[in-house]
Design a protein around this motif. Structure first.
Motif, PDB file in Angstrom:
ATOM      1  N   ALA A   1      21.958   2.665 -24.229  1.00 36.61           N
ATOM      2  CA  ALA A   1      21.627   4.097 -24.288  1.00 36.61           C
ATOM      3  C   ALA A   1      22.462   4.908 -23.292  1.00 36.61           C
ATOM      4  O   ALA A   1      22.822   6.052 -23.574  1.00 36.61           O
ATOM      5  N   PHE A   2      22.773   4.326 -22.141  1.00 35.65           N
ATOM      6  CA  PHE A   2      23.601   5.035 -21.156  1.00 35.65           C
ATOM      7  C   PHE A   2      25.020   5.207 -21.676  1.00 35.65           C
ATOM      8  O   PHE A   2      25.632   6.273 -21.511  1.00 35.65           O
ATOM      9  N   PHE A   3      25.556   4.183 -22.315  1.00 38.13           N
ATOM     10  CA  PHE A   3      26.904   4.283 -22.866  1.00 38.13           C
ATOM     11  C   PHE A   3      26.936   5.251 -24.042  1.00 38.13           C
ATOM     12  O   PHE A   3      27.857   6.054 -24.176  1.00 38.13           O
ATOM     13  N   ASP A   4      25.919   5.199 -24.899  1.00 40.10           N
ATOM     14  CA  ASP A   4      25.859   6.111 -26.046  1.00 40.10           C
ATOM     15  C   ASP A   4      25.819   7.564 -25.603  1.00 40.10           C
ATOM     16  O   ASP A   4      26.360   8.445 -26.279  1.00 40.10           O
ATOM     17  N   ALA A   5      25.171   7.808 -24.465  1.00 40.40           N
ATOM     18  CA  ALA A   5      25.046   9.179 -23.955  1.00 40.40           C
ATOM     19  C   ALA A   5      26.197   9.568 -23.024  1.00 40.40           C
ATOM     20  O   ALA A   5      26.234  10.699 -22.544  1.00 40.40           O
ATOM     21  N   GLY A   6      27.101   8.631 -22.748  1.00 38.90           N
ATOM     22  CA  GLY A   6      28.213   8.925 -21.853  1.00 38.90           C
ATOM     23  C   GLY A   6      27.821   9.027 -20.398  1.00 38.90           C
ATOM     24  O   GLY A   6      28.518   9.649 -19.595  1.00 38.90           O
ATOM     25  N   LYS A   7      26.698   8.400 -20.035  1.00 36.36           N
ATOM     26  CA  LYS A   7      26.239   8.468 -18.645  1.00 36.36           C
ATOM     27  C   LYS A   7      26.906   7.368 -17.821  1.00 36.36           C
ATOM     28  O   LYS A   7      27.142   6.265 -18.327  1.00 36.36           O
TER      29      LYS A   7
ATOM     30  N   HIS B   1      30.338  11.409 -19.193  1.00 36.64           N
ATOM     31  CA  HIS B   1      31.722  11.223 -19.628  1.00 36.64           C
ATOM     32  C   HIS B   1      31.741  11.169 -21.157  1.00 36.64           C
ATOM     33  O   HIS B   1      31.277  10.199 -21.752  1.00 36.64           O
ATOM     34  N   ALA B   2      32.291  12.201 -21.762  1.00 40.19           N
ATOM     35  CA  ALA B   2      32.322  12.262 -23.222  1.00 40.19           C
ATOM     36  C   ALA B   2      33.076  11.080 -23.815  1.00 40.19           C
ATOM     37  O   ALA B   2      32.699  10.537 -24.862  1.00 40.19           O
ATOM     38  N   GLU B   3      34.145  10.638 -23.129  1.00 45.48           N
ATOM     39  CA  GLU B   3      34.947   9.537 -23.663  1.00 45.48           C
ATOM     40  C   GLU B   3      34.123   8.258 -23.748  1.00 45.48           C
ATOM     41  O   GLU B   3      34.293   7.450 -24.645  1.00 45.48           O
ATOM     42  N   GLN B   4      33.224   8.072 -22.779  1.00 40.78           N
ATOM     43  CA  GLN B   4      32.394   6.867 -22.787  1.00 40.78           C
ATOM     44  C   GLN B   4      31.465   6.884 -23.997  1.00 40.78           C
ATOM     45  O   GLN B   4      31.298   5.865 -24.667  1.00 40.78           O
ATOM     46  N   ALA B   5      30.891   8.018 -24.286  1.00 39.38           N
ATOM     47  CA  ALA B   5      30.003   8.118 -25.443  1.00 39.38           C
ATOM     48  C   ALA B   5      30.773   7.861 -26.738  1.00 39.38           C
ATOM     49  O   ALA B   5      30.292   7.154 -27.631  1.00 39.38           O
ATOM     50  N   GLU B   6      31.986   8.403 -26.843  1.00 40.25           N
ATOM     51  CA  GLU B   6      32.787   8.194 -28.055  1.00 40.25           C
ATOM     52  C   GLU B   6      33.143   6.726 -28.231  1.00 40.25           C
ATOM     53  O   GLU B   6      33.058   6.166 -29.326  1.00 40.25           O
ATOM     54  N   ALA B   7      33.542   6.069 -27.125  1.00 41.37           N
ATOM     55  CA  ALA B   7      33.892   4.651 -27.194  1.00 41.37           C
ATOM     56  C   ALA B   7      32.691   3.811 -27.590  1.00 41.37           C
ATOM     57  O   ALA B   7      32.797   2.859 -28.370  1.00 41.37           O
ATOM     58  N   ALA B   8      31.518   4.166 -27.061  1.00 40.40           N
ATOM     59  CA  ALA B   8      30.308   3.401 -27.371  1.00 40.40           C
ATOM     60  C   ALA B   8      29.929   3.541 -28.837  1.00 40.40           C
ATOM     61  O   ALA B   8      29.494   2.581 -29.478  1.00 40.40           O
ATOM     62  N   GLN B   9      30.105   4.737 -29.394  1.00 35.88           N
ATOM     63  CA  GLN B   9      29.742   4.961 -30.789  1.00 35.88           C
ATOM     64  C   GLN B   9      30.640   4.163 -31.731  1.00 35.88           C
ATOM     65  O   GLN B   9      30.216   3.743 -32.812  1.00 35.88           O
ATOM     66  N   GLU B  10      31.898   3.937 -31.320  1.00 43.72           N
ATOM     67  CA  GLU B  10      32.851   3.233 -32.178  1.00 43.72           C
ATOM     68  C   GLU B  10      32.753   1.724 -32.045  1.00 43.72           C
ATOM     69  O   GLU B  10      33.260   0.983 -32.887  1.00 43.72           O
ATOM     70  N   ALA B  11      32.103   1.227 -30.973  1.00 36.13           N
ATOM     71  CA  ALA B  11      32.065  -0.208 -30.721  1.00 36.13           C
ATOM     72  C   ALA B  11      31.131  -0.903 -31.705  1.00 36.13           C
ATOM     73  O   ALA B  11      30.071  -0.387 -32.048  1.00 36.13           O
TER      74      ALA B  11
END
Length: 198
Positions: free
Chosen positions: A100-106, A182-192
């Motif tokens: 959830a933290f990665f999905d939210a970019g936290k 971090h928006a990039e973290q959320a984007e990366a998590a959504q694609e993983a």
């Protein structure tokens, strides 16, 4: 540095077998920077720390995973110790909490053996990080770029190798938590790709 994290609430996710200084030192640094800190665990009561192989102190659990929600936190700390992450990496509720933290970019800070949890949460592929030397092959096999440095930051993910790196880990962790999402973290998590539940 005493007010950098005012108004922020940070979770430390751990269970029995955590490396004591990898929980207590980041917790103290976070509180000194003004954060409210919750020790979150699958179990209630207290969790047992270790100093390498020797039993250390027990730390009170503030919230169980069933009593809290990742949305109330602005950052996550994952202490190491061999037993602690090995237990959490097969706990589906713990993995969902981490994801959830990665999905939210936290921002997330993981030290020593803690990146094991990130492997099972399905969030290391394509990420640059470090860890304790014995789990680096596991990280590479999961698609991470692994380096041997005292502290590594990649889109809000902070990682360090062992307790000797704690000064650098604490400083970078606070910097990233102060910076926030971090928006990039959320984007990366959504694609993983997502791992299969245990």
């Amino acid at each position: 540095m005493s007010e950098q994290l005012n108004g922020k609430t940070i979770a430390i996710l751990a269970t029995d077998g955590f490396e004591q200084v990898e929980l207590t030192e980041p917790m103290k640094a976070l509180k000194d920077a003004g954060a409210e800190v919750h020790v979150v665990s699958p179990k209630s009561g207290s969790i047992q720390g270790f100093n390498h192989f020797d039993k250390g102190d027990a730390v009170p659990v503030d919230k169980t995973l069933s009593e809290t929600d990742p949305s109330i936190y602005q950052g996550l700390v994952l202490p190491g110790g061999a037993h602690n992450p090995d237990a959490l990496r097969i706990d589906d509720d713990a993995l969902a909490f981490v994801r959830a933290f990665f999905d939210a970019g936290k921002p997330v800070a993981a030290i020593c053996h803690a990146p094991w949890i990130l492997i099972d949460a399905g969030v290391v592929e394509g990420r640059r990080l470090t860890s304790y030397k014995t789990i680096r092959t596991d990280l590479r096999n999961a698609g991470a770029e692994v380096v041997d440095e005292e502290v590594v930051t990649d889109q809000g993910l902070v990682s360090s190798r062992d307790p000797d790196d704690l000064p650098a880990f604490r400083a970078k962790m606070i910097e990233e938590f102060a910076e926030g999402r971090h928006a990039e973290q959320a984007e990366a998590a959504q694609e993983a790709p997502r791992p299969v539940a245990h």
